[in-house]
Design a protein around this motif. Sequence first.
Motif, PDB file in Angstrom:
ATOM      1  N   LEU A 116      10.509 -20.590  99.568  1.00 15.54           N
ATOM      2  CA  LEU A 116      10.533 -19.177  99.196  1.00 15.54           C
ATOM      3  C   LEU A 116      11.824 -18.907  98.434  1.00 15.54           C
ATOM      4  CD1 LEU A 116       9.473 -17.717 102.665  1.00 15.54           C
ATOM      5  CD2 LEU A 116       7.989 -18.264 100.721  1.00 15.54           C
ATOM      6  N   HIS A 117      11.738 -18.095  97.399  1.00  6.65           N
ATOM      7  CA  HIS A 117      12.912 -17.712  96.627  1.00  6.65           C
ATOM      8  C   HIS A 117      13.312 -16.302  97.051  1.00  6.65           C
ATOM      9  CE1 HIS A 117      12.522 -20.901  93.409  1.00  6.65           C
ATOM     10  NE2 HIS A 117      11.455 -21.055  94.159  1.00  6.65           N
TER      11      HIS A 117
ATOM     12  N   THR B  97       4.234 -20.712  94.849  1.00  8.74           N
ATOM     13  CA  THR B  97       2.944 -21.402  94.839  1.00  8.74           C
ATOM     14  C   THR B  97       1.802 -20.508  94.391  1.00  8.74           C
ATOM     15  OG1 THR B  97       2.673 -20.957  97.201  1.00  8.74           O
ATOM     16  CG2 THR B  97       3.551 -23.113  96.586  1.00  8.74           C
ATOM     17  N   ASP B  98       1.888 -19.210  94.709  1.00 10.89           N
ATOM     18  CA  ASP B  98       0.819 -18.289  94.296  1.00 10.89           C
ATOM     19  C   ASP B  98       1.353 -17.048  93.577  1.00 10.89           C
ATOM     20  OD1 ASP B  98       1.936 -16.904  96.392  1.00 10.89           O
ATOM     21  OD2 ASP B  98       0.131 -16.896  97.621  1.00 10.89           O
ATOM     22  N   GLY B  99       2.672 -16.995  93.378  1.00  7.31           N
ATOM     23  CA  GLY B  99       3.265 -15.878  92.647  1.00  7.31           C
ATOM     24  C   GLY B  99       3.407 -14.600  93.443  1.00  7.31           C
TER      25      GLY B  99
ATOM     26  N   GLU C 153       7.927 -13.685 107.733  1.00  9.91           N
ATOM     27  CA  GLU C 153       6.868 -13.885 108.729  1.00  9.91           C
ATOM     28  C   GLU C 153       5.492 -13.807 108.070  1.00  9.91           C
ATOM     29  OE1 GLU C 153       5.060 -11.816 112.794  1.00  9.91           O
ATOM     30  OE2 GLU C 153       6.807 -10.926 111.814  1.00  9.91           O
ATOM     31  N   GLY C 154       5.292 -12.810 107.228  1.00 12.02           N
ATOM     32  CA  GLY C 154       4.012 -12.656 106.561  1.00 12.02           C
ATOM     33  C   GLY C 154       3.726 -13.769 105.567  1.00 12.02           C
ATOM     34  N   LEU C 155       4.766 -14.252 104.895  1.00  8.46           N
ATOM     35  CA  LEU C 155       4.570 -15.289 103.883  1.00  8.46           C
ATOM     36  C   LEU C 155       4.293 -16.664 104.484  1.00  8.46           C
ATOM     37  CD1 LEU C 155       7.297 -14.197 101.312  1.00  8.46           C
ATOM     38  CD2 LEU C 155       4.812 -14.078 101.008  1.00  8.46           C
TER      39      LEU C 155
END
Length: 72
Positions: free
Chosen positions: A12-13, A30-32, A48-50
């Motif tokens: 994650l960025h 990975t999915d924008g 948490e959601g990601l």
Amino acid sequence: MEYRLSVANQTLHIIFDDMHKWSGHILRPTDGLEASFSNRMCLEHLIEGLIGRRAWPQYRSQVQMILDQFHV
């Protein structure tokens, strides 16, 4: 300032708007998928959601330790 957080087989960025505030956005390349945060708690909820609600308990302490090291 930008950080890369590798957790739960994802990178994650995290991009901070200001070096002295917990605000900015987080991106899952990975999915924008991108979301904004305005405080640390909000950032943790987004992470948490990601990574997924089921995976979060396993990685929560690790993520919190990493966030504690950020110079924000």
